[in-house]
Motif scaffolding. Sequence first.
Motif, PDB file in Angstrom:
ATOM      1  N   ARG A  40      51.679 -31.111  28.619  1.00  0.00           N
ATOM      2  CA  ARG A  40      52.495 -30.260  29.254  1.00  0.00           C
ATOM      3  C   ARG A  40      52.129 -28.957  29.789  1.00  0.00           C
ATOM      4  O   ARG A  40      50.618 -28.664  29.407  1.00  0.00           O
ATOM      5  N   LEU A  41      52.499 -28.262  30.632  1.00  0.00           N
ATOM      6  CA  LEU A  41      52.032 -27.052  31.114  1.00  0.00           C
ATOM      7  C   LEU A  41      51.572 -25.976  30.226  1.00  0.00           C
ATOM      8  O   LEU A  41      50.533 -25.236  30.141  1.00  0.00           O
ATOM      9  N   ALA A  42      52.240 -25.782  28.959  1.00  0.00           N
ATOM     10  CA  ALA A  42      51.909 -24.697  28.060  1.00  0.00           C
ATOM     11  C   ALA A  42      50.682 -25.224  27.121  1.00  0.00           C
ATOM     12  O   ALA A  42      49.869 -24.443  27.140  1.00  0.00           O
ATOM     13  N   ASP A  43      50.365 -26.456  27.327  1.00  0.00           N
ATOM     14  CA  ASP A  43      49.081 -27.008  26.697  1.00  0.00           C
ATOM     15  C   ASP A  43      47.828 -26.714  27.478  1.00  0.00           C
ATOM     16  O   ASP A  43      46.977 -26.514  27.368  1.00  0.00           O
ATOM     17  N   LEU A  44      48.183 -26.831  28.902  1.00  0.00           N
ATOM     18  CA  LEU A  44      47.134 -26.720  29.955  1.00  0.00           C
ATOM     19  C   LEU A  44      46.817 -25.216  29.804  1.00  0.00           C
ATOM     20  O   LEU A  44      45.660 -24.926  29.986  1.00  0.00           O
ATOM     21  N   MET A  45      47.767 -24.295  29.869  1.00  0.00           N
ATOM     22  CA  MET A  45      47.554 -23.006  29.730  1.00  0.00           C
ATOM     23  C   MET A  45      46.673 -22.515  28.547  1.00  0.00           C
ATOM     24  O   MET A  45      46.109 -21.541  28.647  1.00  0.00           O
ATOM     25  N   ASP A  46      46.906 -23.286  27.523  1.00  0.00           N
ATOM     26  CA  ASP A  46      46.138 -23.150  26.189  1.00  0.00           C
ATOM     27  C   ASP A  46      44.541 -23.407  26.474  1.00  0.00           C
ATOM     28  O   ASP A  46      43.767 -23.265  25.277  1.00  0.00           O
ATOM     29  N   ASN A  48      40.739 -23.587  26.863  1.00  0.00           N
ATOM     30  CA  ASN A  48      39.723 -22.686  27.345  1.00  0.00           C
ATOM     31  C   ASN A  48      38.339 -23.164  26.898  1.00  0.00           C
ATOM     32  O   ASN A  48      38.276 -24.635  26.685  1.00  0.00           O
ATOM     33  N   SER A  51      37.564 -26.354  24.693  1.00  0.00           N
ATOM     34  CA  SER A  51      38.781 -27.200  24.538  1.00  0.00           C
ATOM     35  C   SER A  51      38.221 -28.763  24.590  1.00  0.00           C
ATOM     36  O   SER A  51      37.365 -28.968  25.565  1.00  0.00           O
TER      37      SER A  51
END
Length: 105
Positions: A40-46, A48, A51
């Motif tokens: 999901r985009l949110a997981d991608l944005m998290d 670092n 990871s």
Amino acid sequence: MSDMSDVSAFGADLSTRSNYRLLQDIPLRLSVEVGSTSLRLADLMDLNSGSVVELDRQSNELLDILVNGTLVAKGEVVTVNGKFGIRVVDVVATDARLSGIERRS
């Protein structure tokens, strides 16, 4: 009208080699796919530094070797003079390779 049945093996061999010479300078892109996943985009944005993203392939499975996006072989990672390389273990059957090529007019 000839059906090519009267062409000698030597003549056919010369013709084939000549055809390869015509094509030998065409650049191709060879790539190796280790695996893939959906995020999901949110997981991608998290993501670092540090990871870990789990892929859909087991670590003992052969990797896909693609030429211009078409699967041509399976292989395993090796190192050659400190660089990554790929050892071809299995070549995909010709009819399966050709079915992945889209004919454009």
